[in-house]
Design a protein around this motif. Structure first.
Motif, PDB file in Angstrom:
ATOM      1  N   TYR A 216       0.867  -1.183   0.000  1.00  0.00           N
ATOM      2  CA  TYR A 216       0.000   0.000   0.000  1.00  0.00           C
ATOM      3  C   TYR A 216       0.900   1.228   0.000  1.00  0.00           C
ATOM      4  O   TYR A 216       2.128   1.143   0.177  1.00  0.00           O
ATOM      5  N   ILE A 217       0.301   2.384  -0.178  1.00  0.00           N
ATOM      6  CA  ILE A 217       1.009   3.650   0.015  1.00  0.00           C
ATOM      7  C   ILE A 217       0.079   4.615   0.739  1.00  0.00           C
ATOM      8  O   ILE A 217      -1.151   4.531   0.617  1.00  0.00           O
ATOM      9  N   GLY A 218       0.657   5.507   1.535  1.00  0.00           N
ATOM     10  CA  GLY A 218      -0.069   6.674   2.028  1.00  0.00           C
ATOM     11  C   GLY A 218       0.154   7.787   1.030  1.00  0.00           C
ATOM     12  O   GLY A 218       1.302   8.082   0.676  1.00  0.00           O
ATOM     13  N   PHE A 219      -0.901   8.412   0.556  1.00  0.00           N
ATOM     14  CA  PHE A 219      -0.782   9.310  -0.599  1.00  0.00           C
ATOM     15  C   PHE A 219      -1.402  10.665  -0.305  1.00  0.00           C
ATOM     16  O   PHE A 219      -2.622  10.775  -0.122  1.00  0.00           O
ATOM     17  N   ALA A 220      -0.561  11.698  -0.247  1.00  0.00           N
ATOM     18  CA  ALA A 220      -1.048  13.079  -0.118  1.00  0.00           C
ATOM     19  C   ALA A 220       0.062  14.058  -0.468  1.00  0.00           C
ATOM     20  O   ALA A 220       0.412  14.934   0.323  1.00  0.00           O
ATOM     21  N   PRO A 221       0.681  13.936  -1.632  1.00  0.00           N
ATOM     22  CA  PRO A 221       1.850  14.777  -1.947  1.00  0.00           C
ATOM     23  C   PRO A 221       1.555  16.260  -2.023  1.00  0.00           C
ATOM     24  O   PRO A 221       2.491  17.066  -1.987  1.00  0.00           O
TER      25      PRO A 221
ATOM     26  N   ALA B  21       2.589   9.259 -11.215  1.00  0.00           N
ATOM     27  CA  ALA B  21       2.806   7.807 -11.194  1.00  0.00           C
ATOM     28  C   ALA B  21       1.540   7.012 -10.943  1.00  0.00           C
ATOM     29  O   ALA B  21       1.552   5.787 -11.059  1.00  0.00           O
ATOM     30  N   LEU B  22       0.439   7.681 -10.617  1.00  0.00           N
ATOM     31  CA  LEU B  22      -0.726   6.984 -10.064  1.00  0.00           C
ATOM     32  C   LEU B  22      -1.272   5.858 -10.943  1.00  0.00           C
ATOM     33  O   LEU B  22      -1.673   4.823 -10.427  1.00  0.00           O
ATOM     34  N   ASP B  23      -1.310   6.042 -12.215  1.00  0.00           N
ATOM     35  CA  ASP B  23      -1.930   5.029 -13.086  1.00  0.00           C
ATOM     36  C   ASP B  23      -0.941   4.610 -14.164  1.00  0.00           C
ATOM     37  O   ASP B  23      -1.226   4.686 -15.355  1.00  0.00           O
ATOM     38  N   THR B  24       0.237   4.157 -13.724  1.00  0.00           N
ATOM     39  CA  THR B  24       1.283   3.758 -14.667  1.00  0.00           C
ATOM     40  C   THR B  24       1.661   2.298 -14.438  1.00  0.00           C
ATOM     41  O   THR B  24       1.463   1.758 -13.345  1.00  0.00           O
ATOM     42  N   PRO B  25       2.198   1.631 -15.451  1.00  0.00           N
ATOM     43  CA  PRO B  25       2.607   0.229 -15.272  1.00  0.00           C
ATOM     44  C   PRO B  25       3.624   0.038 -14.153  1.00  0.00           C
ATOM     45  O   PRO B  25       3.572  -0.973 -13.435  1.00  0.00           O
ATOM     46  N   LEU B  26       4.540   0.969 -13.981  1.00  0.00           N
ATOM     47  CA  LEU B  26       5.534   0.815 -12.923  1.00  0.00           C
ATOM     48  C   LEU B  26       4.876   0.846 -11.543  1.00  0.00           C
ATOM     49  O   LEU B  26       5.277   0.123 -10.634  1.00  0.00           O
ATOM     50  N   PHE B  27       3.877   1.695 -11.399  1.00  0.00           N
ATOM     51  CA  PHE B  27       3.142   1.746 -10.128  1.00  0.00           C
ATOM     52  C   PHE B  27       2.403   0.437  -9.879  1.00  0.00           C
ATOM     53  O   PHE B  27       2.443  -0.115  -8.774  1.00  0.00           O
ATOM     54  N   HIS B  28       1.749  -0.094 -10.890  1.00  0.00           N
ATOM     55  CA  HIS B  28       0.988  -1.331 -10.722  1.00  0.00           C
ATOM     56  C   HIS B  28       1.916  -2.524 -10.474  1.00  0.00           C
ATOM     57  O   HIS B  28       1.554  -3.459  -9.749  1.00  0.00           O
ATOM     58  N   MET B  29       3.117  -2.502 -11.052  1.00  0.00           N
ATOM     59  CA  MET B  29       4.038  -3.627 -10.885  1.00  0.00           C
ATOM     60  C   MET B  29       4.587  -3.734  -9.464  1.00  0.00           C
ATOM     61  O   MET B  29       5.135  -4.773  -9.087  1.00  0.00           O
ATOM     62  N   LEU B  30       4.443  -2.682  -8.676  1.00  0.00           N
ATOM     63  CA  LEU B  30       4.917  -2.732  -7.303  1.00  0.00           C
ATOM     64  C   LEU B  30       3.929  -3.438  -6.376  1.00  0.00           C
ATOM     65  O   LEU B  30       4.137  -3.468  -5.160  1.00  0.00           O
ATOM     66  N   ASN B  31       2.848  -4.002  -6.951  1.00  0.00           N
ATOM     67  CA  ASN B  31       1.872  -4.725  -6.135  1.00  0.00           C
ATOM     68  C   ASN B  31       1.186  -3.796  -5.132  1.00  0.00           C
ATOM     69  O   ASN B  31       0.792  -4.191  -4.042  1.00  0.00           O
TER      70      ASN B  31
ATOM     71  N   ALA C 189      -3.458  -3.451  -9.841  1.00  0.00           N
ATOM     72  CA  ALA C 189      -2.161  -3.843  -9.289  1.00  0.00           C
ATOM     73  C   ALA C 189      -1.815  -5.269  -9.685  1.00  0.00           C
ATOM     74  O   ALA C 189      -2.660  -6.170  -9.619  1.00  0.00           O
ATOM     75  N   LEU C 190      -0.583  -5.497 -10.086  1.00  0.00           N
ATOM     76  CA  LEU C 190      -0.135  -6.840 -10.432  1.00  0.00           C
ATOM     77  C   LEU C 190       0.063  -7.659  -9.168  1.00  0.00           C
ATOM     78  O   LEU C 190       0.295  -7.103  -8.091  1.00  0.00           O
ATOM     79  N   PRO C 191      -0.017  -8.980  -9.282  1.00  0.00           N
ATOM     80  CA  PRO C 191       0.187  -9.826  -8.101  1.00  0.00           C
ATOM     81  C   PRO C 191       1.652  -9.804  -7.670  1.00  0.00           C
ATOM     82  O   PRO C 191       2.516  -9.217  -8.334  1.00  0.00           O
ATOM     83  N   ARG C 192       1.958 -10.459  -6.551  1.00  0.00           N
ATOM     84  CA  ARG C 192       3.323 -10.503  -6.067  1.00  0.00           C
ATOM     85  C   ARG C 192       4.223 -11.358  -6.964  1.00  0.00           C
ATOM     86  O   ARG C 192       5.425 -11.139  -7.034  1.00  0.00           O
TER      87      ARG C 192
END
Length: 797
Positions: A508-513, A583-593, A634-637
């Motif tokens: 997960y992430i805490g998000f409020a930049p 980064a919110l809706d990018t493949p790199l973000f989703h790949m981090l599970n 989000a991609l699986p682990r």
């Protein structure tokens, strides 16, 4: 008989054991006074909650608690899966691994009690070690006590003890390192000499375990400088020939280094392994935010000693001024005077002659220039022992020297007048303490005053520090009022939901930049902000047992920093790894599970990033102050691909970020890919995480054709892979992740953290520890036997 009794006094009538204990009674009283002063001073830090600062709650206390939790389970915490999508723990230079106070206290005590005990223990140990070194330098008992009080209660040590503990840790053990070296230079036999080397080496090992960066570098400079002083410049009696000095110099310094680095091998070797692949491999050059710590201006070099959190003590400074005038050659005054002057000179911004001289040392400029002001921790060591030496030399005061000791008063008044031009004013309380101290010293020209003056000086010193530290706690800008530390780390409603939500691993992430404070400080550093607390950022996930894709720590795996930069389209301060709007809706973000996002419930003002997150991802929970969003993309682990492309790491990140390939189907490798085959139905592939522990992951795979198992786990060289028990290669996949080749069929893939540097370091540390303990026991027994033999001879006489 009467002559002997008169010569030896009434103590000669006592048994030998009583005489020996009575001899140590004044020292025991001095140490009891240190204990009482420590209790008084630390009461305000632990009364009604715990005094904390940003780094204590965002880094140290959670890390130490995790360290203790794993040690209680008789496990070594080698990997931290809870921050930065996974990062080394034992190899982290700030994790507490290898630092015995953190390891012991947080293992035997719960976090809050351990945190408070940690601060109290460091204050007390600093005073005890400083007193012991003072006595070894032949300071009188009151002189040694004044040195200990000055060293333990100066504002720099006091403030860093609840703010930035590595500073306090280095300062705590430095007097013990010098004590061991001092006693080793005096020893005439190999056994006690080697045992004292072990003592000094043990202190050095703790310094290395607490802060292997600048703090250790400065400690090594101090220890090396003292070795030069006590072997080449001012050696003990009987060692003053040129050959004896050269032999001593070639023996003592290297011996302490061997003992110190051997005892610290379990922490040092893994950290060297980590440093090679970290963002700090090349030092701080080029890192965003690395220039945030700057040298002091020349006009402020004195005011930092007399104000606020760097207060050296007005009384202590007046005594330090007087020390060279009262006795230059006694009590190592030349060494501590030189140490004080050089450390102050090296804090300055200018390229002075002193700086250029030190620049010839290996890596000095690279280490020192990051924050020149940090070398000031040596200044307080010098001031403390100069103050103690001044008090110990009061009985030698003559009329001429008394007049010279009055010089600091007009000097300070002139300096204060000059500082008014810069709005830098020495506080009246400091001036008063300096004036009273100088007058007390000068009064010693009158013989009846010489007995009372040291005690009066001690009272002035204690009152000065107690008042200054009380004001420091009240006014310190980074500290909060004492808080309920356990309550601070209680899970928010979102965190409680995550703790019980899913059996399989997720992040997960805490998000409020968009919540920023002045000076460009990221929202995650606003640890007291009611909007930020429920987001569970920084080291909160370490306490909660949740896995975060973000984190706060100056040391990261360099590959992960590259990933975050490519994902966000921007660099950030080297302490932070945070997800931004881009980064919110990018493949790199989703790949981090990253399956969940915690965001503030109410978006105040212009906070488009929070609104965007709520538009992109559905809400699964709404709490009082925060909402929990779920990322269905989000991609699986772990997943299996059947196509690999060999690309340079930077190219791979760019192609993945723009969506040029589907990461569920294709993986980028940095070396030649193993043979793979396509499958008719990729969705039929199975990659199930069957077992997940920080240092051990087991995945069950089932595929109809050879492929590559890709894991959303950060690549690190110490990880090893086994397919059905057979060793397999771990590939760096998609620049920062791990991948393992798997053949067709059902198989079990295991990944284990197996650091050879940690294993080797543990073996060296345990072996040298056994040697040091054996030497110490043998030396103590031999000393006791020698004392007993002397007592028997006296009894016979």
């Amino acid at each position: 008989m009467r002559a002997g009794l008169s010569r030896r006094g009434w103590r000669s009538l006592l048994p030998g054991w009583a005489r020996r204990r009575l001899r140590w009674a004044p020292d025991a009283l001095s140490l009891l006074l240190l204990v009482a002063l420590t209790a008084m001073s630390m009461a305000r830090v632990v009364r009604g909650g715990t005094l904390v600062d940003m780094d204590t709650v965002t880094q140290y206390w959670p890390w130490y608690a995790y360290l203790g939790e794993r040690l209680r389970a008789f496990e070594i915490p080698m990997w931290n899966p809870y921050q930065f999508s996974g990062t080394p723990f034992a190899a982290d230079p700030l994790s507490g691994w290898g630092y015995l106070p953190a390891m012991v206290l947080f293992t035997v005590l719960p976090m809050v009690a351990a945190a408070e005990a940690y601060m109290v223990v460091h204050m007390l140990l600093a005073g005890i070690f400083a007193y012991a070194l003072g006595r070894a330098l032949h300071l009188g008992r009151l002189g040694a006590l004044i040195a200990a009080v000055t060293y333990e209660f100066n504002g720099f040590f006091y403030e860093h003890n609840f703010c930035c503990m590595p500073y306090a840790a280095v300062a705590t053990w430095l007097p013990l390192a010098l004590l061991g070296l001092e006693m080793a230079t005096r020893a005439h036999r190999w056994l006690p000499r080697t045992a004292w080397w072990g003592v000094s080496g043990f202190a050095l090992s703790q310094i290395l375990g607490a802060w292997i960066g600048q703090g250790s570098y400065y400690a090594l400079l101090t220890i090396g400088g003292y070795a030069v002083y006590r072997t080449l410049i001012s050696p003990p009696r009987g060692q003053r020939r040129v050959r004896a000095r050269a032999l001593a110099f070639s023996m003592h310094g290297p011996a302490v280094l061997v003992f110190g680095f051997s005892l610290a091998a379990a922490s040092v070797l893994p950290r060297l392994e980590y440093n090679a692949v970290s963002n700090l491999a090349d030092g701080y050059t080029g890192l965003v935010g690395a220039a945030s710590f700057r040298a002091w201006q020349p006009r402020s070099w004195f005011t930092f000693l007399v104000r606020d959190a760097s207060y050296a003590g007005g009384a202590a400074l007046a005594l330090a001024f007087a020390a060279p005038l009262l006795g230059w050659r006694r009590h190592a005054v030349p060494f501590f005077s030189t140490l004080t002057v050089l450390s102050v000179m090296l804090t300055l911004q200018q390229q002075t002659l002193v700086y250029r001289a030190f620049s010839v040392l290996p890596a000095f400029e690279r280490v020192h220039d990051h924050s020149r002001g940090r070398i000031a921790l040596l200044t307080y060591l010098g001031v403390a022992y100069l103050a103690g030496a001044a008090v110990s030399n009061l009985r030698r005061l003559s009329g001429r020297r008394a007049a010279l000791c009055l010089l600091p008063i007009p000097m300070v008044l002139v300096l204060r007048q000059g500082l008014w031009r810069y709005d830098l004013v020495i506080p009246p309380a400091t001036l008063l303490a300096m004036a009273l101290t100088t007058l007390a010293v000068a009064s010693c020209i009158w013989r009846p005053a010489r007995r009372a003056a040291p005690l009066i000086l001690l009272i002035i010193l204690c009152m000065d520090f107690q008042s200054a530290n009380r004001d420091l706690v009240r006014a310190h800008p980074g500290a909060s009022p004492n808080i309920d530390l356990a309550g601070y780390f209680e899970p928010s409603s979102a965190a409680a939901y995550l703790q019980r939500s899913e059996a399989e691993p997720f992040r997960y992430i805490g998000f409020a930049p968009s919540i920023w404070s002045g000076g460009g400080i990221p929202y995650s550093n606003r640890w007291r902000d009611p909007q930020v607390i429920p987001l569970e950022v920084n080291a909160d996930p370490v306490v909660l047992g949740l896995q975060d894709a973000q984190g706060y720590n100056p040391v990261h795996i360099a590959r992960y920093d590259d990933w975050m930069e490519a994902m966000n389209g921007r660099r950030q301060n080297y302490h932070d790894a945070e997800v931004f709007r881009a980064a919110l809706d990018t493949p790199l973000f989703h790949m981090l599970n990253t399956r969940y996002l915690i965001v503030p419930r109410i978006a105040l003002g212009k906070q488009d990033d929070i609104r965007l997150a709520k538009d992109l991802y559905p809400r699964v929970l709404s709490g009082e102050r925060a909402e929990l969003l779920r990322n269905p993309r989000a991609l699986p682990r772990a997943w299996i691909v059947h196509e690999a492309r060999q690309e340079r790491s930077g190219t791979a990140l760019r192609l993945l970020q723009v969506g040029a390939v589907d990461p569920r189907r294709t993986v980028f490798l940095e070396k030649q890919a193993p043979a793979m085959a396509p499958v008719a139905d990729p969705s039929a592939d199975v990659a199930e995480v069957q077992w997940y522990e920080p240092e051990h992951i087991r995945v069950g795979v089932d595929t109809t054709a050879a492929g590559m198992l890709v894991l959303s786990e950060v690549y690190y060289p110490a990880w090893r892979a086994y397919v059905d028990g057979e060793r397999a290669e771990v590939y760096a996949a998609n620049h920062a992740l791990r991948a393992v080749a798997v053949p067709a069929g059902k198989h079990t893939v295991e990944l284990r953290y197996e650091s050879w540097t940690l294993r080797l370091g543990m073996a060296i540390t345990l072996g040298m520890g056994a040697v040091v303990i054996a030497l110490t026991v043998m030396a103590v027994r031999r000393a006791e036997d020698a004392t007993g033999n002397r007592a028997m001879r006296h009894a016979g006489e």
